[in-house]
Every structure is written in structure tokens, then in C-alpha cells.
Scaffold this active site. Structure first.
Site, PDB file in Angstrom:
ATOM      1  N   THR A 109       0.821  -1.209   0.000  1.00  0.00           N
ATOM      2  CA  THR A 109       0.000   0.000   0.000  1.00  0.00           C
ATOM      3  C   THR A 109       0.857   1.262   0.000  1.00  0.00           C
ATOM      4  OG1 THR A 109      -1.483   1.281   1.418  1.00  0.00           O
ATOM      5  CG2 THR A 109      -0.096  -0.303   2.524  1.00  0.00           C
ATOM      6  N   ASP A 110       0.287   2.351  -0.499  1.00  0.00           N
ATOM      7  CA  ASP A 110       1.005   3.639  -0.440  1.00  0.00           C
ATOM      8  C   ASP A 110       1.024   4.195   0.988  1.00  0.00           C
ATOM      9  OD1 ASP A 110      -1.673   4.358  -0.217  1.00  0.00           O
ATOM     10  OD2 ASP A 110      -1.599   5.953  -1.712  1.00  0.00           O
ATOM     11  N   GLU A 111       0.224   3.593   1.897  1.00  0.00           N
ATOM     12  CA  GLU A 111       0.151   4.126   3.258  1.00  0.00           C
ATOM     13  C   GLU A 111       1.474   3.963   4.008  1.00  0.00           C
ATOM     14  OE1 GLU A 111      -3.564   3.317   5.279  1.00  0.00           O
ATOM     15  OE2 GLU A 111      -4.597   3.086   3.379  1.00  0.00           O
ATOM     16  N   TYR A 133      -1.913  -0.548  10.845  1.00  0.00           N
ATOM     17  CA  TYR A 133      -2.019  -1.201   9.532  1.00  0.00           C
ATOM     18  C   TYR A 133      -0.808  -0.860   8.668  1.00  0.00           C
ATOM     19  CZ  TYR A 133      -3.298  -1.715   4.585  1.00  0.00           C
ATOM     20  OH  TYR A 133      -3.276  -2.015   3.252  1.00  0.00           O
ATOM     21  N   LYS A 187       2.285  -3.234   7.213  1.00  0.00           N
ATOM     22  CA  LYS A 187       2.594  -3.426   5.781  1.00  0.00           C
ATOM     23  C   LYS A 187       4.036  -2.973   5.501  1.00  0.00           C
ATOM     24  CE  LYS A 187       0.236  -4.694   2.856  1.00  0.00           C
ATOM     25  NZ  LYS A 187      -0.125  -6.044   2.355  1.00  0.00           N
TER      26      LYS A 187
HETATM   27  P1  NAD Z   1      -9.377  -7.676   1.981  1.00  0.00           P
HETATM   28  O1  NAD Z   1      -9.417  -7.389   3.446  1.00  0.00           O
HETATM   29  O2  NAD Z   1     -10.610  -7.450   1.158  1.00  0.00           O
HETATM   30  O3  NAD Z   1      -8.944  -9.201   1.736  1.00  0.00           O
HETATM   31  C1  NAD Z   1      -7.928  -9.813   2.464  1.00  0.00           C
HETATM   32  C2  NAD Z   1      -8.022 -11.316   2.224  1.00  0.00           C
HETATM   33  O4  NAD Z   1      -6.962 -11.939   2.967  1.00  0.00           O
HETATM   34  C3  NAD Z   1      -9.331 -11.938   2.716  1.00  0.00           C
HETATM   35  O5  NAD Z   1      -9.853 -12.817   1.749  1.00  0.00           O
HETATM   36  C4  NAD Z   1      -8.929 -12.701   3.971  1.00  0.00           C
HETATM   37  O6  NAD Z   1      -9.742 -13.833   4.229  1.00  0.00           O
HETATM   38  C5  NAD Z   1      -7.491 -13.070   3.646  1.00  0.00           C
HETATM   39  N1  NAD Z   1      -6.691 -13.295   4.861  1.00  0.00           N
HETATM   40  C6  NAD Z   1      -6.604 -12.476   5.947  1.00  0.00           C
HETATM   41  N2  NAD Z   1      -5.808 -13.043   6.871  1.00  0.00           N
HETATM   42  C7  NAD Z   1      -5.372 -14.231   6.353  1.00  0.00           C
HETATM   43  C8  NAD Z   1      -4.516 -15.252   6.835  1.00  0.00           C
HETATM   44  N3  NAD Z   1      -3.962 -15.190   8.045  1.00  0.00           N
HETATM   45  N4  NAD Z   1      -4.264 -16.315   6.019  1.00  0.00           N
HETATM   46  C9  NAD Z   1      -4.833 -16.404   4.792  1.00  0.00           C
HETATM   47  N5  NAD Z   1      -5.672 -15.470   4.306  1.00  0.00           N
HETATM   48  C10 NAD Z   1      -5.939 -14.397   5.073  1.00  0.00           C
HETATM   49  O7  NAD Z   1      -8.159  -6.837   1.440  1.00  0.00           O
HETATM   50  P2  NAD Z   1      -7.960  -6.091   0.032  1.00  0.00           P
HETATM   51  O8  NAD Z   1      -8.523  -4.734   0.137  1.00  0.00           O
HETATM   52  O9  NAD Z   1      -8.376  -6.993  -1.065  1.00  0.00           O
HETATM   53  O10 NAD Z   1      -6.379  -5.954   0.019  1.00  0.00           O
HETATM   54  C11 NAD Z   1      -5.560  -7.010  -0.483  1.00  0.00           C
HETATM   55  C12 NAD Z   1      -4.101  -6.615  -0.345  1.00  0.00           C
HETATM   56  O11 NAD Z   1      -3.866  -5.409  -1.058  1.00  0.00           O
HETATM   57  C13 NAD Z   1      -3.680  -6.356   1.103  1.00  0.00           C
HETATM   58  O12 NAD Z   1      -2.384  -6.869   1.272  1.00  0.00           O
HETATM   59  C14 NAD Z   1      -3.684  -4.840   1.219  1.00  0.00           C
HETATM   60  O13 NAD Z   1      -2.745  -4.404   2.180  1.00  0.00           O
HETATM   61  C15 NAD Z   1      -3.293  -4.439  -0.195  1.00  0.00           C
HETATM   62  N6  NAD Z   1      -3.793  -3.110  -0.632  1.00  0.00           N
HETATM   63  C16 NAD Z   1      -5.121  -2.799  -0.495  1.00  0.00           C
HETATM   64  C17 NAD Z   1      -5.579  -1.569  -0.959  1.00  0.00           C
HETATM   65  C18 NAD Z   1      -7.046  -1.182  -0.870  1.00  0.00           C
HETATM   66  O14 NAD Z   1      -7.402  -0.034  -1.179  1.00  0.00           O
HETATM   67  N7  NAD Z   1      -7.945  -2.074  -0.496  1.00  0.00           N
HETATM   68  C19 NAD Z   1      -4.675  -0.667  -1.553  1.00  0.00           C
HETATM   69  C20 NAD Z   1      -3.326  -1.036  -1.674  1.00  0.00           C
HETATM   70  C21 NAD Z   1      -2.900  -2.273  -1.216  1.00  0.00           C
HETATM   71  P1  TYD Z   2     -10.800   3.871   4.146  1.00  0.00           P
HETATM   72  O1  TYD Z   2     -11.724   3.411   3.072  1.00  0.00           O
HETATM   73  O2  TYD Z   2     -10.903   3.241   5.496  1.00  0.00           O
HETATM   74  O3  TYD Z   2      -9.325   3.756   3.551  1.00  0.00           O
HETATM   75  P2  TYD Z   2      -7.907   4.288   4.182  1.00  0.00           P
HETATM   76  O4  TYD Z   2      -8.114   4.789   5.546  1.00  0.00           O
HETATM   77  O5  TYD Z   2      -7.078   3.050   4.150  1.00  0.00           O
HETATM   78  O6  TYD Z   2      -7.440   5.348   3.230  1.00  0.00           O
HETATM   79  O7  TYD Z   2     -11.024   5.444   4.360  1.00  0.00           O
HETATM   80  C1  TYD Z   2     -10.840   6.360   3.299  1.00  0.00           C
HETATM   81  C2  TYD Z   2     -10.997   7.753   3.870  1.00  0.00           C
HETATM   82  O8  TYD Z   2     -12.363   7.937   4.307  1.00  0.00           O
HETATM   83  C3  TYD Z   2     -10.154   8.031   5.099  1.00  0.00           C
HETATM   84  O9  TYD Z   2      -9.706   9.375   5.052  1.00  0.00           O
HETATM   85  C4  TYD Z   2     -11.098   7.817   6.260  1.00  0.00           C
HETATM   86  C5  TYD Z   2     -12.435   8.264   5.705  1.00  0.00           C
HETATM   87  N1  TYD Z   2     -13.626   7.575   6.235  1.00  0.00           N
HETATM   88  C6  TYD Z   2     -14.730   8.319   6.723  1.00  0.00           C
HETATM   89  O10 TYD Z   2     -14.711   9.563   6.732  1.00  0.00           O
HETATM   90  N2  TYD Z   2     -15.817   7.631   7.180  1.00  0.00           N
HETATM   91  C7  TYD Z   2     -15.868   6.259   7.198  1.00  0.00           C
HETATM   92  O11 TYD Z   2     -16.879   5.681   7.659  1.00  0.00           O
HETATM   93  C8  TYD Z   2     -14.745   5.530   6.689  1.00  0.00           C
HETATM   94  C9  TYD Z   2     -14.737   4.023   6.688  1.00  0.00           C
HETATM   95  C10 TYD Z   2     -13.648   6.225   6.210  1.00  0.00           C
END
Ligand code: NAD
Ligand code: TYD
Length: 351
Positions: A132-134, A157, A161
Site C-alpha cells: 500500500t502507499d500508506e 495497519y 505493511k
Molecule cells: P481484503 O481485506 O478485502 O482481503 C484480504 C483477504 O486476505 C481476505 O480474503 C482474507 O480472508 C485473507 N486473509 C486475511 N488473513 C489471512 C490469513 N492469516 N491467512 C490467509 N488469508 C488471510 O483486502 P484487500 O482490500 O483486497 O487488500 C488485499 C491486499 O492489497 C492487502 O495486502 C492490502 O494491504 C493491499 N492493498 C489494499 C488496498 C485497498 O485499497 N484495499 C490498496 C493497496 C494495497
Molecule cells: P478507508 O476506506 O478506510 O481507507 P484508508 O483509511 O485506508 O485510506 O477510508 C478512506 C478515507 O475515508 C479516510 O480518510 C477515512 C475516511 N472515512 C470516513 O470519513 N468515514 C468512514 O466511515 C470511513 C470508513 C472512512
């Protein structure tokens, strides 16, 4: 046949990556390893579950014995690692789950890959970590995250990461493990669990529930459609250079409150409500602890070296996403039917 392990494939991004790889590469066998936590749902993959080049394995990446045996039995050629705990608010409430899954789980997978590739490593092998970019921290009004931006994670989080990214890089430098990392901005699209901003707001607008905006809603995120992220992962997996990092982003920054108004307008139209009806649900709530102000990615390296760019405009992607959630009420009911939301409610009092 190339054997590719994709972890976290039942989650939001993972399910789109699995679908893309299973359909596009019939010569690969895709193994989806997922623990099926609250965020993992096999109903995300019903369209491909019977394909002959796809196998689901239920398992936990923190279970060292199980992972070691699995790698010895199947001898994967490559790993695309997405399994993680992924929601910042949950990490504030339960940091240890994030440290276990994201750091320890990644270390266990690295050790397993290192053990099986040690003697026989070929150009086919790569351990690709989806990050993630975070990890780069929080930006002010100016500037963008590049691959050279120093790590400065601020939530449990993002710190977990960052820890896993550091381990992946350390295994490359120390043991010559072939690795790639990509760091992506906020994703949105179908199948995202409705605790993240966009699906949570869609779910609440539809059900006339308050729309909880943290603080003043001035925080900025850079949004990318999930299928564009999956396309980027495909490109980087096949053409990226081992040992390198790639930033992925949509060049699409939105202040939370502006995004929520846009979503309200889209949904008023789709639900045939008078303009302005959904926006009346907006409710400002207590800010998130340590809330990062702004994320913005410079994806120039990926664009210039590998030719990837986002395919969808934000308004188009949002409209597709809203349509998906409106058409998939069964999915939404299924994933919100457990008691995890009750626990979450008590903490945030926002549903
Ligand atoms: P998500 O929470 O939707 O899915 C995570 C998956 O991992 C789930 O299916 C869960 O069952 C599985 N999982 C969790 N713990 C596990 C374990 N101990 N063993 C096996 N499986 C396990 O997450 P996402 O949003 O699809 O993100 C996927 C990846 O991409 C993550 O690594 C996240 O850090 C990264 N990422 C997400 C975003 C975003 O905006 N969602 C952006 C950049 C990077
Ligand atoms: P989120 O989807 O949780 O992603 P991240 O925190 O990983 O960027 O949140 C996106 C943005 O929205 C973040 O600035 C927090 C804000 N937010 C709210 O204002 N209300 C909400 O209920 C949630 C879940 C997020």
C-alpha cells in the site's frame, strides 16, 4: 504448467486478480490460499470456481507447519501475496491481528518460498508482495509519493505493511530471493467489504442511514478502480524487474467530503430520489485517531517503464460500482450478516 499461489484471493482485490489470471492464462494453474476471515468470501469467485486451472485452499498464512508442507507438496513457481488484515480502523482497535497476519504471515511465506527455490531457483520464480502507499505516511497539500519516498507509516495497519515490505526486500538482499513489491493507492469497485469508505457510503445511502464523515471530511485519498489495479499486478508480475518496487495510482485525488457528495448525487439519480436527498444523511463524527491527511501516488515509473495506465475515469468507475452494489443485494446481506459488524458498531457507533 506454471503453478502460481495467490494468497488472499477470496478478498476484494485478490478475487479480481484471481479472475483475471484464471481467465487470461489457461496455461497457469492458480491456487487461491485464503483463511476466509470476515473479509474473504468465496461468493466473490463463483464464476470461476469450476475452472480446471483453479484450486481453492483454505488455510492460514500464519500457520508455519501448514505453509511449509503446502510449499513442499505443491512446489509453487511464483507467489502473489495479497492476504492481509487491511482496514485501518480495525488496526487501531486490534493491532496484534495486523502484526501477526501481515508481518509474521509474510515472513512464513518468504521462508517457505526460500526453502523450495533454494536449490532450483529459475527465472520463473518470483515472490510478488502487494502493498500500500500508506507505508509512505501522510502528505501535506503538495507533492506525491514516489518509489524513493522514505517509509513513514503512522497506523498499525501501515506499520505492519511497511514491516512486511522491509522483510521482502531483506530476503532479496540477503538471500537473493527474486522479489517484487508494488505500493498502490486506495482501491474501489465491486466486492469491497462495506467497512471501507465507498461501499460503506453506498450501503448507508441505500438504507437511509447516517453517512459518518470523520473529522471535517478534508482528508484526501487517490482512488483507483480495482480492475485497473489487477491489470497493473498482471503487468508487473510478468514484466517487472526483480528487486524493484512500483507505485500504482489513479492520479485521481478526492477530498472525502467531495467524493461523498458526488456519490450522493449519483445515487439520487439511480434511486430516483429528488436531488439532495442522500446528502442530508451526511453526519460529521469524531475523527479517526492519527488520521493521515493526504495520499497521492506518482505512478510515472510504472507508466514509463512498463506502459501501464488506468483505463477508467472516476465518475465511470463509481457509476459501475454503485450499479454493482445495487444489483448484488444478496452479496451485501451475506457479508454483513455475521456479528463482526455488531462489534464494530459498539466501537464507532456509526451504523
Ligand atoms: P481484503 O481485506 O478485502 O482481503 C484480504 C483477504 O486476505 C481476505 O480474503 C482474507 O480472508 C485473507 N486473509 C486475511 N488473513 C489471512 C490469513 N492469516 N491467512 C490467509 N488469508 C488471510 O483486502 P484487500 O482490500 O483486497 O487488500 C488485499 C491486499 O492489497 C492487502 O495486502 C492490502 O494491504 C493491499 N492493498 C489494499 C488496498 C485497498 O485499497 N484495499 C490498496 C493497496 C494495497
Ligand atoms: P478507508 O476506506 O478506510 O481507507 P484508508 O483509511 O485506508 O485510506 O477510508 C478512506 C478515507 O475515508 C479516510 O480518510 C477515512 C475516511 N472515512 C470516513 O470519513 N468515514 C468512514 O466511515 C470511513 C470508513 C472512512
Amino acid at each position: 504448467m506454471k503453478k502460481i499461489l495467490i494468497t488472499g484471493g477470496a478478498g476484494f482485490i485478490g478475487s479480481h486478480v484471481i479472475r483475471l489470471f484464471v481467465n487470461k492464462y489457461p496455461d497457469y494453474h492458480i491456487y487461491n490460499l485464503d483463511k476466509l476471515t470476515y473479509a474473504g468470501n468465496l461468493s466473490n469467485l463463483t464464476d470461476i470456481e469450476n475452472k480446471s486451472n483453479y484450486t481453492f485452499i483454505k488455510g492460514d498464512i500464519t500457520d508455519e507447519k501448514f505453509i511449509t508442507e503446502l510449499f513442499t507438496t505443491i512446489s509453487f513457481d511464483s507467489v502473489i501475496h495479497l492476504a492481509a488484515e487491511s482496514h485501518v480502523d480495525r488496526s487501531i482497535l486490534q493491532p496484534m491481528e495486523f502484526i501477526n497476519t501481515n508481518i509474521l504471515g509474510t515472513a512464513i511465506l518468504l521462508n517457505a518460498a526460500k526453502a523450495i527455490w533454494k536449490e532450483t531457483q529459475t527465472a520463473k520464480n518470483v515472490f510478488y508482495h502487494i502493498s500500500t502507499d500508506e507505508v509512505f505516511g501522510s502528505l501535506g497539500q503538495e507533492g506525491f509519493f514516489t518509489e524513493e519516498t522514505p517509509y513513514d507509516p503512522r497506523s498499525p495497519y501501515s506499520a505492519s505493511k511497511a514491516g512486511s515490505d522491509h522483510l521482502v526486500r531483506a530476503y532479496h538482499h540477503t538471500y537473493d530471493l527474486p522479489v517484487i513489491i508494488s505500493n498502490c493507492s486506495n482501491n474501489y469497485g465491486p466486492n469491497q467489504f462495506p467497512e471501507k469508505l465507498i461501499p460503506l457510503m453506498i450501503h448507508h445511502i441505500k438504507n437511509n442511514k447516517p453517512l459518518p464523515v470523520y473529522g471535517k471530511g478534508e482528508n484526501i485519498r487517490d482512488w483507483l478502480y480495482v480492475i485497473d489495479h489487477a491489470r497493473a499486478i498482471d503487468t508487473i508480475f510478468h514484466h517487472g524487474t526483480h528487486g524493484e518496487t512500483y507505485n500504482i495510482g489513479g492520479i485521481n485525488e478526492w477530498k472525502n467530503i467531495d467524493l461523498i457528495y458526488l456519490l450522493c448525487n449519483i445515487m439520487d439519480k439511480k434511486l430516483n430520489r429528488p436531488d439532495g436527498t442522500s446528502a442530508e444523511l451526511i453526519t460529521f463524527v469524531k475523527d479517526r485517531a492519527g488520521h493521515d491527511m493526504r495520499y497521492a501516488i506518482d505512478p510515472g515509473k510504472l507508466q514509463k517503464t512498463l506502459g501501464w495506465s488506468p483505463s477508467l475515469q472516476f465518475e465511470e468507475g463509481l457509476s459501475l460500482t454503485v450499479d454493482w452494489y445495487l444489483e448484488n443485494e444478496g452479496w451485501l446481506n451475506e457479508v454483513t450478516s455475521g456479528n463482526y459488524l455488531k462489534y464494530y458498531d459498539q466501537q464507532y457507533n456509526k451504523r
